[in-house]
Design a protein around this motif. Structure first.
Motif, PDB file in Angstrom:
ATOM      1  N   PHE A  40       0.808  -1.208   0.000  1.00 11.89           N
ATOM      2  CA  PHE A  40       0.000   0.000   0.000  1.00 11.89           C
ATOM      3  C   PHE A  40       0.844   1.263   0.000  1.00 11.89           C
ATOM      4  O   PHE A  40       1.746   1.445   0.813  1.00 11.89           O
ATOM      5  CB  PHE A  40      -0.922   0.035   1.215  1.00 11.89           C
ATOM      6  CG  PHE A  40      -1.777   1.272   1.279  1.00 11.89           C
ATOM      7  CD1 PHE A  40      -2.810   1.471   0.378  1.00 11.89           C
ATOM      8  CD2 PHE A  40      -1.526   2.255   2.226  1.00 11.89           C
ATOM      9  CE1 PHE A  40      -3.592   2.615   0.424  1.00 11.89           C
ATOM     10  CE2 PHE A  40      -2.299   3.407   2.289  1.00 11.89           C
ATOM     11  CZ  PHE A  40      -3.338   3.579   1.382  1.00 11.89           C
ATOM     12  N   SER A  41       0.560   2.115  -0.949  1.00 14.73           N
ATOM     13  CA  SER A  41       1.066   3.480  -1.017  1.00 14.73           C
ATOM     14  C   SER A  41      -0.129   4.344  -1.347  1.00 14.73           C
ATOM     15  O   SER A  41      -0.798   4.118  -2.364  1.00 14.73           O
ATOM     16  CB  SER A  41       2.142   3.611  -2.095  1.00 14.73           C
ATOM     17  OG  SER A  41       2.271   4.952  -2.515  1.00 14.73           O
ATOM     18  N   ALA A  42      -0.425   5.302  -0.498  1.00 17.19           N
ATOM     19  CA  ALA A  42      -1.623   6.110  -0.684  1.00 17.19           C
ATOM     20  C   ALA A  42      -1.603   6.851  -2.019  1.00 17.19           C
ATOM     21  O   ALA A  42      -2.600   6.876  -2.748  1.00 17.19           O
ATOM     22  CB  ALA A  42      -1.778   7.095   0.468  1.00 17.19           C
ATOM     23  N   ARG A  43      -0.473   7.442  -2.358  1.00 16.37           N
ATOM     24  CA  ARG A  43      -0.370   8.182  -3.615  1.00 16.37           C
ATOM     25  C   ARG A  43      -0.594   7.266  -4.820  1.00 16.37           C
ATOM     26  O   ARG A  43      -1.349   7.588  -5.736  1.00 16.37           O
ATOM     27  CB  ARG A  43       1.002   8.852  -3.702  1.00 16.37           C
ATOM     28  CG  ARG A  43       1.317   9.497  -5.020  1.00 16.37           C
ATOM     29  CD  ARG A  43       0.428  10.697  -5.312  1.00 16.37           C
ATOM     30  NE  ARG A  43       0.658  11.790  -4.391  1.00 16.37           N
ATOM     31  CZ  ARG A  43       0.062  12.979  -4.496  1.00 16.37           C
ATOM     32  NH1 ARG A  43      -0.801  13.200  -5.479  1.00 16.37           N
ATOM     33  NH2 ARG A  43       0.319  13.931  -3.626  1.00 16.37           N
TER      34      ARG A  43
ATOM     35  N   PHE B 270     -13.348  -0.089  -2.843  1.00 17.83           N
ATOM     36  CA  PHE B 270     -12.084   0.013  -2.110  1.00 17.83           C
ATOM     37  C   PHE B 270     -12.284  -0.529  -0.708  1.00 17.83           C
ATOM     38  O   PHE B 270     -13.232  -0.162  -0.010  1.00 17.83           O
ATOM     39  CB  PHE B 270     -11.600   1.455  -2.024  1.00 17.83           C
ATOM     40  CG  PHE B 270     -10.306   1.628  -1.269  1.00 17.83           C
ATOM     41  CD1 PHE B 270      -9.089   1.482  -1.917  1.00 17.83           C
ATOM     42  CD2 PHE B 270     -10.301   1.889   0.095  1.00 17.83           C
ATOM     43  CE1 PHE B 270      -7.885   1.599  -1.217  1.00 17.83           C
ATOM     44  CE2 PHE B 270      -9.118   2.017   0.804  1.00 17.83           C
ATOM     45  CZ  PHE B 270      -7.899   1.863   0.131  1.00 17.83           C
ATOM     46  N   GLY B 271     -11.388  -1.418  -0.297  1.00 24.07           N
ATOM     47  CA  GLY B 271     -11.426  -1.942   1.061  1.00 24.07           C
ATOM     48  C   GLY B 271     -10.093  -1.695   1.742  1.00 24.07           C
ATOM     49  O   GLY B 271      -9.039  -1.896   1.132  1.00 24.07           O
ATOM     50  N   GLY B 272     -10.126  -1.261   2.992  1.00 24.12           N
ATOM     51  CA  GLY B 272      -8.882  -0.992   3.695  1.00 24.12           C
ATOM     52  C   GLY B 272      -9.077  -0.943   5.190  1.00 24.12           C
ATOM     53  O   GLY B 272     -10.207  -1.013   5.695  1.00 24.12           O
TER      54      GLY B 272
ATOM     55  N   LEU C 275      -4.962   7.925   2.485  1.00 25.57           N
ATOM     56  CA  LEU C 275      -5.590   8.487   1.279  1.00 25.57           C
ATOM     57  C   LEU C 275      -5.931   9.959   1.476  1.00 25.57           C
ATOM     58  O   LEU C 275      -5.717  10.792   0.580  1.00 25.57           O
ATOM     59  CB  LEU C 275      -6.861   7.700   0.923  1.00 25.57           C
ATOM     60  CG  LEU C 275      -6.680   6.258   0.444  1.00 25.57           C
ATOM     61  CD1 LEU C 275      -8.037   5.613   0.192  1.00 25.57           C
ATOM     62  CD2 LEU C 275      -5.836   6.200  -0.833  1.00 25.57           C
ATOM     63  N   LEU C 276      -6.471  10.292   2.627  1.00 26.57           N
ATOM     64  CA  LEU C 276      -6.823  11.683   2.902  1.00 26.57           C
ATOM     65  C   LEU C 276      -5.579  12.567   2.957  1.00 26.57           C
ATOM     66  O   LEU C 276      -5.576  13.690   2.437  1.00 26.57           O
ATOM     67  CB  LEU C 276      -7.593  11.779   4.218  1.00 26.57           C
ATOM     68  CG  LEU C 276      -9.028  11.219   4.196  1.00 26.57           C
ATOM     69  CD1 LEU C 276      -9.581  11.079   5.604  1.00 26.57           C
ATOM     70  CD2 LEU C 276      -9.929  12.113   3.351  1.00 26.57           C
ATOM     71  N   GLU C 277      -4.504  12.046   3.555  1.00 26.52           N
ATOM     72  CA  GLU C 277      -3.262  12.809   3.652  1.00 26.52           C
ATOM     73  C   GLU C 277      -2.631  13.042   2.272  1.00 26.52           C
ATOM     74  O   GLU C 277      -1.958  14.042   2.047  1.00 26.52           O
ATOM     75  CB  GLU C 277      -2.267  12.074   4.552  1.00 26.52           C
ATOM     76  CG  GLU C 277      -2.627  12.087   6.028  1.00 26.52           C
ATOM     77  CD  GLU C 277      -2.464  13.461   6.640  1.00 26.52           C
ATOM     78  OE1 GLU C 277      -1.369  14.027   6.513  1.00 26.52           O
ATOM     79  OE2 GLU C 277      -3.433  13.973   7.235  1.00 26.52           O
TER      80      GLU C 277
END
Length: 540
Positions: A270-273, A287-289, A297-299
């Motif tokens: 996982f990498s948010a970007r 999407f599941g997390g 994701l928000l950041e």
């Protein structure tokens, strides 16, 4: 495929696929064969620039099944798999099931000592493992663990083998499956036969394997029809960032996508970007997390992300693993236009037991209500029903199609956990007047770090092997991004000069990356009860 060396398995672009079996059983492999027969040309898996159709995926799983039969794997044998979110996981998973064997997924962060334990405990006869990288040498650890195991006789490495000494050509997965037939007559299995063994731990010792029947997994997947309202005519794209060796990623994301004809977009780590870019590129609808992923994701959102285009496709967002903070709920809904649906379950419950339903307003902080076919009650320590007064706190007990058969080779542990079909979870909760459940605390000492469950007793037993350690207590302490961090509070042996940093480094060599204590604190004594039990609640 970028960043993974040689991992392609020659998923031939053949249009051959196996027809749906006429068996009345709910063999989990039927999720794939059924969808492949109906939608052979649909894209099943996307990984980097590669796309694999359902016909190709089914053919690849057939080659795995043929490979296993050729190498002596028999009906009911257990086959282990150490593999991250790459295209090989899925055909190996379903190929094992088609051969009538049992899948034993292992965490890719395990070290050789831990792998050998799992192989021995599960009686695995064959083992597939991804080679990995210099930063995460899964293959080297797997090969060492395999060589130390007692019963496993077949080893297949997913990769080139360049980093693993001693392999022969027949043990390289790509070459081994290349010559196998693309058709296979699935071995029939009864509903109550074991399909998957998922390893979990308890506070009393080593990890133990939860045996999930074919019907447990199949019915848990089918619960998604009511929960998420998939439309087979309107293709849903699922982004898989949760590890496939974990029950959430494996059953809800992988098996759910395949059962309903969706497309599975794989992200190995996982990498948010990168996740946001994949969502945009592929039009992700599901999407599941775990909570830390939503926080990420928000950041990662900034002016470079076309949020409007992303929101136009996103339909479902689900969360589990630990409680989701109300602030993340609110911010995600505001920025992405989707309300996160929270659920609850364990490996022992295949995994889903309760969930917030799509289309209904969720109650923030709640794990929802039991899914169809599942009952949940709050109980006392003696298994008696708790007074059904709203707000009363008790231990969650679960009964239904999702409850495991038991712990592999552990009848005593099974009888402690399951009573007349009811499984006691060890988690404390309350229930409101409308039947929504809210987790209050964990009666077990387990730690949840970044969505991964860590059990202190296992770490304590190994840390006690270090010559500097006289006594140790492992606890979880609050952490901003991981939810909890692992801390070891240690009483050293008199005169020992080991430093806290040195003990941390030693622990890193002994445990998987998510397990080892990042924080070590030396103390003169640990707080105890009059009977000699350590009072962990007084540690911080």
């Amino acid at each position: 495929m970028r960043g993974f060396g040689v991992v392609a398995t020659r998923l031939h672009r053949s249009q051959a696929w196996t027809r749906r079996q006429s068996s009345s059983t709910r063999n989990v492999s039927g999720l794939l064969t059924s969808t492949a027969s109906r939608y052979p040309a649909r894209t099943a898996i996307v990984f980097g620039g590669d796309q694999i159709s359902y016909a190709e995926l089914d053919a690849a799983s057939n080659r795995v099944a043929n490979l296993l039969i050729e190498h002596g794997v028999r009906v009911g044998d257990n086959v282990a798999l150490s593999c991250p979110n790459i295209p090989q996981f899925t055909p190996i998973y379903f190929g094992i099931l088609k051969a009538g064997a049992v899948v034993v997924p292992l965490n890719v962060l395990l070290k050789a000592r831990e792998i050998a334990y799992h192989l021995n405990d599960s009686d695995a006869t064959a083992y597939f493992a991804f080679e990995g990288s210099s930063e995460l040498p899964i293959g080297r650890e797997a090969w060492s663990g395999f060589q130390a195991a007692d019963r496993a006789t077949q080893f297949f490495l997913i990769g080139s083998g360049a980093s693993v000494d001693g392999l022969i050509p027949d043990q390289i997965y790509a070459a081994a499956v290349a010559g196998q037939p693309e058709t296979f007559e699935t071995v029939e299995r009864a509903d109550d036969d074991t399909a998957v063994i998922l390893y979990t731990s308890g506070t009393a010792g080593q990890p133990k394997g939860a045996e999930l029947r074919h019907r447990n997994v199949y019915d848990n997947v089918q619960a998604g029809v009511r929960l998420f309202e998939p439309d087979p005519a309107a293709l849903d794209v699922y982004l898989c960032v949760l590890p496939l060796f974990h029950s959430f990623g494996q059953v809800v994301i992988q098996n759910g996508a395949i059962a309903f004809g969706g497309t599975l977009v794989l992200q190995p780590r996982f990498s948010a970007r990168e996740a946001l870019q994949l969502m945009l590129e592929h039009g992700v609808a599901f999407f599941g997390g775990v909570p830390t992923m939503y926080w990420g994701l928000l950041e990662a959102l900034d002016d470079s992300v076309d949020v409007a285009r992303l929101v136009a496709k996103l339909r479902i967002a689900v969360s589990g693993g630990s409680a989701l903070p109300a602030k993340i709920h609110q911010e995600f809904r505001k920025r992405f236009g989707v309300t996160i649906l929270e659920g609850y379950g364990l490996s022992e419950t295949s995994p889903v037991a309760s969930f917030a339903k799509y289309g209904e307003e969720p109650r923030v902080g709640s794990i929802g209500r039991p899914i169809a076919g599942v009952r949940m009650e709050l109980i006392n320590d003696d298994w008696s029903d708790l007074d059904d007064t709203p707000g009363a706190v008790g231990e969650i007990a679960i009964k239904g199609h999702n409850v495991m058969q038991g712990y592999y080779k552990r009848p005593e542990a099974t009888s402690e956990a399951i009573n007349q079909g009811w499984f006691r979870t060890g988690d404390l909760a309350r229930k409101d007047a409308d039947g929504f459940y809210f987790i209050v605390d964990r009666s077990k000492d387990m730690i949840i770090r970044g969505g991964f469950t860590v059990y202190p007793r296992e770490l304590e037993e190994v840390l006690m092997e270090h010559p500097a350690v006289s006594l140790v207590a492992v606890i979880g302490v609050p952490h901003l991004s991981h939810g909890e961090e692992i801390k070891a509070v240690v009483v050293k042996k008199a005169g020992d000069c080991t430093t806290e940093a040195e003990l941390t480094a030693w622990g890193k060599e002994q445990f998987a990356g998510y397990k080892y204590p990042r924080i070590v604190e030396f103390v003169d004594a640990l707080p105890m009860t009059s009977t000699g039990k350590i009072l962990k609640r007084k540690l911080s």
